[in-house]
Design an enzyme around this catalytic site. Structure first.
Site, PDB file in Angstrom:
ATOM      1  N   GLU A  91     -20.750   3.839   3.406  1.00 50.70           N
ATOM      2  CA  GLU A  91     -20.531   4.929   4.340  1.00 50.70           C
ATOM      3  C   GLU A  91     -21.273   4.628   5.670  1.00 50.70           C
ATOM      4  OE1 GLU A  91     -21.446   8.699   3.592  1.00 50.70           O
ATOM      5  OE2 GLU A  91     -20.832   9.769   5.739  1.00 50.70           O
ATOM      6  N   ARG A 122     -22.392   7.217  14.718  1.00 53.26           N
ATOM      7  CA  ARG A 122     -23.268   8.269  14.800  1.00 53.26           C
ATOM      8  C   ARG A 122     -23.876   6.883  16.248  1.00 53.26           C
ATOM      9  NH1 ARG A 122     -27.250  10.419  10.417  1.00 53.26           N
ATOM     10  NH2 ARG A 122     -24.832  11.180   8.557  1.00 53.26           N
ATOM     11  N   LYS A 165     -17.678  16.474  -0.189  1.00 53.56           N
ATOM     12  CA  LYS A 165     -18.872  16.144  -0.080  1.00 53.56           C
ATOM     13  C   LYS A 165     -20.119  17.820  -0.371  1.00 53.56           C
ATOM     14  CE  LYS A 165     -22.432  14.685   3.576  1.00 53.56           C
ATOM     15  NZ  LYS A 165     -22.339  13.775   4.810  1.00 53.56           N
TER      16      LYS A 165
END
Ligand code: 3PG
Length: 216
Positions: free
Chosen positions: A48, A52, A136
């Site tokens: 993943e 950011r 998640k």
């Protein structure tokens, strides 16, 4: 009215058989293929890649081009336009820290798996209403860890969790032993620092250790 979702079903396809989802923060997109190779050498076939950093999106593109069989996902996906950018770059699933209707809807429109972050029964109820059967659980350790997952599972027995946040080599196996957990997620095998240093051997070793620790 709740929108019918296909993302939950799609999750069963792209993430099936993947027990560990590394969460990646990288500062140089050129590191993407080396990172994917190191994870693969350790037996992990997904990453993943978070959005950011500016390098995240380009790294998704580089990895998908270099390793078509490696399942690349995008993390920290906050908006519908993030979904578009990530999918256009090659992401096959999108992960968010929290719930966002537009992200979920756009992921369904684009035919990719959406894994929204949930930490409460209210969010889980929303997920169930939207037809998502995988979410998640974030931030896993801070939000109550495995006991919280087991408690949430009571009213939602069909939903399965990807705990992320504070998952480490020390507790990953315990999470994976729960039937409510379909995979664990975290940065412990490929930290931002290790990636920046190009420590591919260390990342491959930590990945292999993580795979070896999975309960059979
Ligand atoms: C994150 O959002 O960074 C992930 O949940 C990973 O958390 P970790 O660094 O505690 O593994």
């Amino acid at each position: 009215m709740a929108r019918p979702m296909t993302a939950g079903t799609a999750a069963a396809d792209v993430l099936d058989g993947i027990p560990i989802v590394p969460v990646i923060v990288l500062d140089d997109a050129a590191h993407g293929p080396d990172l994917a190779a190191a994870l693969s050498a350790g037996g992990i076939r997904t990453a993943e890649i978070t959005l950011r950093t500016d390098a995240g999106l380009a790294a998704i593109g580089r990895i998908s081009a270099a390793f078509p069989d490696f399942v690349v996902g995008a993390g920290t996906v906050l908006t519908a336009s993030d979904v578009d950018r990530a999918v256009d770059a090659g992401a096959r699933y999108v992960v968010s820290p929290g719930w966002d209707d537009e992200v979920i809807a756009r992921a369904a429109d684009r035919g990719v798996v959406a894994l929204p972050g949930v930490a409460t029964a209210t969010e889980l109820q929303r997920a169930a209403k939207s037809g998502l059967d995988r979410v998640k659980f974030f931030p896993a350790e801070q939000a109550g860890g495995l006991p919280m997952i087991e408690a949430l599972r009571g009213p939602f027995p069909a939903v399965r969790f990807l705990p992320s946040g504070g998952v480490t080599a020390a507790n990953a196996a315990a999470y994976l032993a729960s039937p409510a957990v379909f995979a664990v997620s975290g940065s412990w095998m490929a930290s931002r620092k290790a990636i920046a240093a190009g420590d591919w051997t260390g990342i491959a070793r930590a990945s292999a250790d993580a795979i070896a620790s999975i309960p059979v």
